[in-house]
Design a protein around this motif. Structure first.
Motif, PDB file in Angstrom:
ATOM      1  N   UNK A 195       0.826  -1.205   0.000  1.00 18.86           N
ATOM      2  CA  UNK A 195       0.000   0.000   0.000  1.00 18.86           C
ATOM      3  C   UNK A 195       0.866   1.263   0.000  1.00 18.86           C
ATOM      4  N   UNK A 196       1.990   1.226   0.746  1.00 15.85           N
ATOM      5  CA  UNK A 196       2.863   2.395   0.871  1.00 15.85           C
ATOM      6  C   UNK A 196       4.046   2.364  -0.099  1.00 15.85           C
ATOM      7  N   UNK A 197       4.074   1.419  -1.020  1.00 16.35           N
ATOM      8  CA  UNK A 197       5.143   1.274  -2.006  1.00 16.35           C
ATOM      9  C   UNK A 197       6.520   1.152  -1.347  1.00 16.35           C
ATOM     10  N   UNK A 198       6.577   0.362  -0.266  1.00 13.87           N
ATOM     11  CA  UNK A 198       7.827   0.160   0.454  1.00 13.87           C
ATOM     12  C   UNK A 198       8.335  -1.259   0.167  1.00 13.87           C
ATOM     13  N   UNK A 199       9.412  -1.331  -0.615  1.00 17.35           N
ATOM     14  CA  UNK A 199       9.962  -2.645  -0.965  1.00 17.35           C
ATOM     15  C   UNK A 199      10.497  -3.364   0.272  1.00 17.35           C
ATOM     16  N   UNK A 200      11.036  -2.614   1.207  1.00 19.60           N
ATOM     17  CA  UNK A 200      11.584  -3.205   2.430  1.00 19.60           C
ATOM     18  C   UNK A 200      10.482  -3.887   3.242  1.00 19.60           C
ATOM     19  N   UNK A 201       9.331  -3.211   3.421  1.00 20.28           N
ATOM     20  CA  UNK A 201       8.221  -3.801   4.170  1.00 20.28           C
ATOM     21  C   UNK A 201       7.681  -5.029   3.457  1.00 20.28           C
ATOM     22  N   UNK A 202       7.631  -4.981   2.148  1.00 23.58           N
ATOM     23  CA  UNK A 202       7.143  -6.135   1.379  1.00 23.58           C
ATOM     24  C   UNK A 202       8.055  -7.337   1.617  1.00 23.58           C
ATOM     25  N   UNK A 203       9.368  -7.128   1.532  1.00 23.27           N
ATOM     26  CA  UNK A 203      10.318  -8.229   1.744  1.00 23.27           C
ATOM     27  C   UNK A 203      10.226  -8.771   3.167  1.00 23.27           C
ATOM     28  N   UNK A 204      10.197  -7.869   4.147  1.00 22.58           N
ATOM     29  CA  UNK A 204      10.104  -8.299   5.547  1.00 22.58           C
ATOM     30  C   UNK A 204       8.805  -9.065   5.783  1.00 22.58           C
ATOM     31  N   UNK A 205       7.709  -8.576   5.226  1.00 24.48           N
ATOM     32  CA  UNK A 205       6.414  -9.255   5.371  1.00 24.48           C
ATOM     33  C   UNK A 205       6.424 -10.648   4.785  1.00 24.48           C
ATOM     34  N   UNK A 206       7.023 -10.786   3.602  1.00 20.42           N
ATOM     35  CA  UNK A 206       7.102 -12.107   2.961  1.00 20.42           C
ATOM     36  C   UNK A 206       7.966 -13.050   3.804  1.00 20.42           C
ATOM     37  N   UNK A 207       9.093 -12.560   4.288  1.00 21.75           N
ATOM     38  CA  UNK A 207       9.994 -13.401   5.084  1.00 21.75           C
ATOM     39  C   UNK A 207       9.310 -13.871   6.372  1.00 21.75           C
ATOM     40  N   UNK A 208       8.653 -12.968   7.074  1.00 18.32           N
ATOM     41  CA  UNK A 208       7.975 -13.340   8.323  1.00 18.32           C
ATOM     42  C   UNK A 208       6.836 -14.318   8.053  1.00 18.32           C
ATOM     43  N   UNK A 209       6.086 -14.090   6.992  1.00 16.30           N
ATOM     44  CA  UNK A 209       4.985 -14.996   6.655  1.00 16.30           C
ATOM     45  C   UNK A 209       5.501 -16.391   6.317  1.00 16.30           C
ATOM     46  N   UNK A 210       6.552 -16.458   5.526  1.00 12.37           N
ATOM     47  CA  UNK A 210       7.121 -17.763   5.151  1.00 12.37           C
ATOM     48  C   UNK A 210       7.658 -18.492   6.380  1.00 12.37           C
ATOM     49  N   UNK A 211       8.333 -17.774   7.268  1.00 13.95           N
ATOM     50  CA  UNK A 211       8.848 -18.402   8.493  1.00 13.95           C
ATOM     51  C   UNK A 211       7.690 -18.915   9.344  1.00 13.95           C
ATOM     52  N   UNK A 212       6.635 -18.114   9.492  1.00 14.64           N
ATOM     53  CA  UNK A 212       5.465 -18.539  10.276  1.00 14.64           C
ATOM     54  C   UNK A 212       4.819 -19.786   9.709  1.00 14.64           C
ATOM     55  N   UNK A 213       4.615 -19.827   8.388  1.00 14.51           N
ATOM     56  CA  UNK A 213       3.995 -21.002   7.764  1.00 14.51           C
ATOM     57  C   UNK A 213       4.914 -22.221   7.841  1.00 14.51           C
ATOM     58  N   UNK A 214       6.212 -22.007   7.716  1.00 16.45           N
ATOM     59  CA  UNK A 214       7.155 -23.120   7.828  1.00 16.45           C
ATOM     60  C   UNK A 214       7.100 -23.734   9.219  1.00 16.45           C
ATOM     61  N   UNK A 215       7.073 -22.885  10.234  1.00 13.25           N
ATOM     62  CA  UNK A 215       6.968 -23.381  11.611  1.00 13.25           C
ATOM     63  C   UNK A 215       5.663 -24.144  11.802  1.00 13.25           C
ATOM     64  N   UNK A 216       4.557 -23.602  11.291  1.00  8.17           N
ATOM     65  CA  UNK A 216       3.269 -24.285  11.423  1.00  8.17           C
ATOM     66  C   UNK A 216       3.299 -25.654  10.765  1.00  8.17           C
ATOM     67  N   UNK A 217       3.771 -25.734   9.553  1.00  8.60           N
ATOM     68  CA  UNK A 217       3.808 -27.018   8.852  1.00  8.60           C
ATOM     69  C   UNK A 217       4.747 -27.997   9.537  1.00  8.60           C
ATOM     70  N   UNK A 218       5.858 -27.493  10.023  1.00 11.30           N
ATOM     71  CA  UNK A 218       6.836 -28.330  10.704  1.00 11.30           C
ATOM     72  C   UNK A 218       6.260 -28.920  11.989  1.00 11.30           C
TER      73      UNK A 218
END
Length: 130
Positions: free
Chosen positions: A47-70
């Motif tokens: 929404x704010x056109x922040x590439x840094x927030x997009x990358x951080x959001x993707x990384x945190x989401x992937x880590x969260x889903x990986x932990x859940x599946x694990x």
């Protein structure tokens, strides 16, 4: 547990202790919060056109889903680790095989047969009545 002659113990069937379930559920809750929080950061970054927030959001989401599946693969990973750390409890059930020298009548009098598959019995010691 003392087994009768001819009954060979394969393994004792264990379950997770209450402490292990509590720790496991706390970790799962943190992973869910990470997944939703990562998505919120990702959406905010888009929404704010922040590439840094997009990358951080993707990384945190992937880590969260990986932990859940694990951590949903309790049998394959969690049980051996919990057993190693002492976070298991005995269920009183055992996986055994029976040799030819065992009298099956005596075997059935002494043990409750819970399951049988491919020559492997899951048994429980019968309660002795007074």
């Amino acid at each position: 547990m003392e087994l009768m002659n001819g009954v060979v113990l394969i393994k004792e069937i264990l379950s997770l202790s209450a402490t292990a379930w509590l720790v496991l559920n706390v970790i799962r809750s943190i992973a869910v919060v990470m997944s939703f929080g990562g998505n919120a950061i990702f959406i905010s970054g888009r929404y704010n056109f922040s590439k840094r927030k997009v990358k951080v959001g993707v990384i945190i989401t992937v880590i969260g889903w990986t932990i859940l599946l694990f951590f949903f693969s309790v049998k394959n990973f969690i049980m051996p680790v919990a057993e190693l750390l002492g976070f298991t409890e005995s269920t009183g059930k055992y996986e055994v095989i029976v040799t030819d020298e065992v009298d099956m009548g005596e075997f059935q009098e002494r043990y409750e047969i819970l399951d049988y598959e491919n020559g492997v019995y899951i048994i429980k010691l019968k309660e002795k009545s007074l």
